[in-house]
Design a protein around this motif. Structure first.
Motif, PDB file in Angstrom:
ATOM      1  N   ARG A  46       0.804  -1.223   0.000  1.00 10.68           N
ATOM      2  CA  ARG A  46       0.000   0.000   0.000  1.00 10.68           C
ATOM      3  C   ARG A  46       0.834   1.269   0.000  1.00 10.68           C
ATOM      4  O   ARG A  46       0.481   2.243  -0.630  1.00 10.68           O
ATOM      5  N   SER A  47       1.909   1.262   0.761  1.00 14.42           N
ATOM      6  CA  SER A  47       2.725   2.482   0.823  1.00 14.42           C
ATOM      7  C   SER A  47       4.181   2.136   1.120  1.00 14.42           C
ATOM      8  O   SER A  47       4.487   1.059   1.607  1.00 14.42           O
ATOM      9  N   TRP A  50       9.021   5.635   3.916  1.00 19.84           N
ATOM     10  CA  TRP A  50       9.999   6.632   3.494  1.00 19.84           C
ATOM     11  C   TRP A  50      11.069   6.870   4.547  1.00 19.84           C
ATOM     12  O   TRP A  50      12.175   7.318   4.225  1.00 19.84           O
ATOM     13  N   ASN A  91       4.711  13.556  -2.264  1.00 14.48           N
ATOM     14  CA  ASN A  91       3.275  13.578  -1.950  1.00 14.48           C
ATOM     15  C   ASN A  91       2.400  13.428  -3.190  1.00 14.48           C
ATOM     16  O   ASN A  91       1.229  13.103  -3.082  1.00 14.48           O
ATOM     17  N   SER A  92       2.987  13.656  -4.364  1.00 12.62           N
ATOM     18  CA  SER A  92       2.185  13.587  -5.587  1.00 12.62           C
ATOM     19  C   SER A  92       2.267  12.234  -6.294  1.00 12.62           C
ATOM     20  O   SER A  92       1.514  11.993  -7.226  1.00 12.62           O
ATOM     21  N   ILE A  93       3.190  11.369  -5.879  1.00 15.68           N
ATOM     22  CA  ILE A  93       3.321  10.082  -6.570  1.00 15.68           C
ATOM     23  C   ILE A  93       2.752   8.949  -5.724  1.00 15.68           C
ATOM     24  O   ILE A  93       2.804   8.978  -4.511  1.00 15.68           O
ATOM     25  N   LYS A  94       2.247   7.962  -6.416  1.00 16.21           N
ATOM     26  CA  LYS A  94       1.623   6.809  -5.755  1.00 16.21           C
ATOM     27  C   LYS A  94       2.003   5.544  -6.522  1.00 16.21           C
ATOM     28  O   LYS A  94       2.523   5.601  -7.634  1.00 16.21           O
ATOM     29  N   GLY A  95       1.701   4.416  -5.931  1.00 18.91           N
ATOM     30  CA  GLY A  95       1.806   3.131  -6.605  1.00 18.91           C
ATOM     31  C   GLY A  95       3.168   2.824  -7.180  1.00 18.91           C
ATOM     32  O   GLY A  95       4.191   2.942  -6.517  1.00 18.91           O
ATOM     33  N   ASN A  97       5.095   4.326  -9.364  1.00 19.53           N
ATOM     34  CA  ASN A  97       6.104   5.387  -9.404  1.00 19.53           C
ATOM     35  C   ASN A  97       6.711   5.655  -8.026  1.00 19.53           C
ATOM     36  O   ASN A  97       7.905   5.949  -7.929  1.00 19.53           O
ATOM     37  N   ALA A  98       5.933   5.540  -6.965  1.00 22.06           N
ATOM     38  CA  ALA A  98       6.472   5.703  -5.616  1.00 22.06           C
ATOM     39  C   ALA A  98       7.442   4.558  -5.303  1.00 22.06           C
ATOM     40  O   ALA A  98       8.537   4.786  -4.774  1.00 22.06           O
ATOM     41  N   LYS A  99       7.056   3.347  -5.639  1.00 17.91           N
ATOM     42  CA  LYS A  99       7.925   2.183  -5.420  1.00 17.91           C
ATOM     43  C   LYS A  99       9.200   2.320  -6.251  1.00 17.91           C
ATOM     44  O   LYS A  99      10.295   2.006  -5.788  1.00 17.91           O
TER      45      LYS A  99
END
Length: 192
Positions: A46-47, A50, A91-95, A97-99
């Protein structure tokens, strides 16, 4: 030129093996360098944690790398871990791209070394009046992350484009500030 690039890739690969990181540099059929990150260090359904990424990045502070295409020397300052893991961009990236950003941290030396396409921009923000007094540079870089099948075997690698953001400080040195604009290349993946 391609013989020189091959030699440089070979040297980068030898250096990354000596650090215990499972990272290498390969070239695609067009001669573009790609940092191949062979292990997923930061996992999360899920997250991303960081704080773990920030702790990992602290090991680079004080290191110096050279961008092969330009000869620019890039320092890793103490501000990198906090900026890399706590910027507005995070804060603007998810899924995916965050990984990808989290795991790109393991290939930072190589992402700097293979960066191309130097582009300058004046500093326009008061908050960077001192640390980015001499402006900002962006470079393009690429990396690949493995995609695993249900049995845990590497099925293919997804390729990502990233912008390496460098600040030109008032001390005249160039510092890695962040890796941003991470985007998966939809038409390109490395497979068997």
């Amino acid at each position: 030129m391609s013989g020189r690039l091959f030699t440089i890739c070979k040297e980068i690969n030898i250096n990354s093996k000596s650090t215990g990181r499972n990272v290498s540099v390969i070239q695609d059929i067009d001669g573009n360098n790609i940092v191949l990150i062979n292990d997923i260090r930061f996992k999360g359904k899920r997250s991303i944690n960081w704080k773990e990424v920030r702790e990992y990045l602290k090991k680079y502070v004080g290191e110096i790398y050279t961008i092969v295409s330009t000869g620019d020397v890039v320092y890793i300052g103490s501000d990198l871990p906090k900026e890399y893991t706590g910027s507005k961009y995070i804060n603007s990236i998810k899924g995916t791209n965050a990984k990808a950003k989290a795991n790109a941290a393991t290939g930072i030396p190589e992402l700097i070394e293979i960066a191309v396409g130097k582009h300058f921009r004046e500093n326009n923000e008061d908050k960077h009046r001192r640390d980015g007094k001499n402006g900002w540079y962006r470079y393009d870089s690429k990396f690949a992350l493995p995609v695993y099948d249900d049995n845990g075997k590497v099925e293919r690698y997804n390729i990502f484009h990233a912008s390496v953001l460098i600040r030109h400080s008032n001390d005249g040195k160039m510092y890695l500030y962040d890796i941003i604009d991470i985007k998966k290349e939809t038409s390109n993946s490395l497979g068997d």
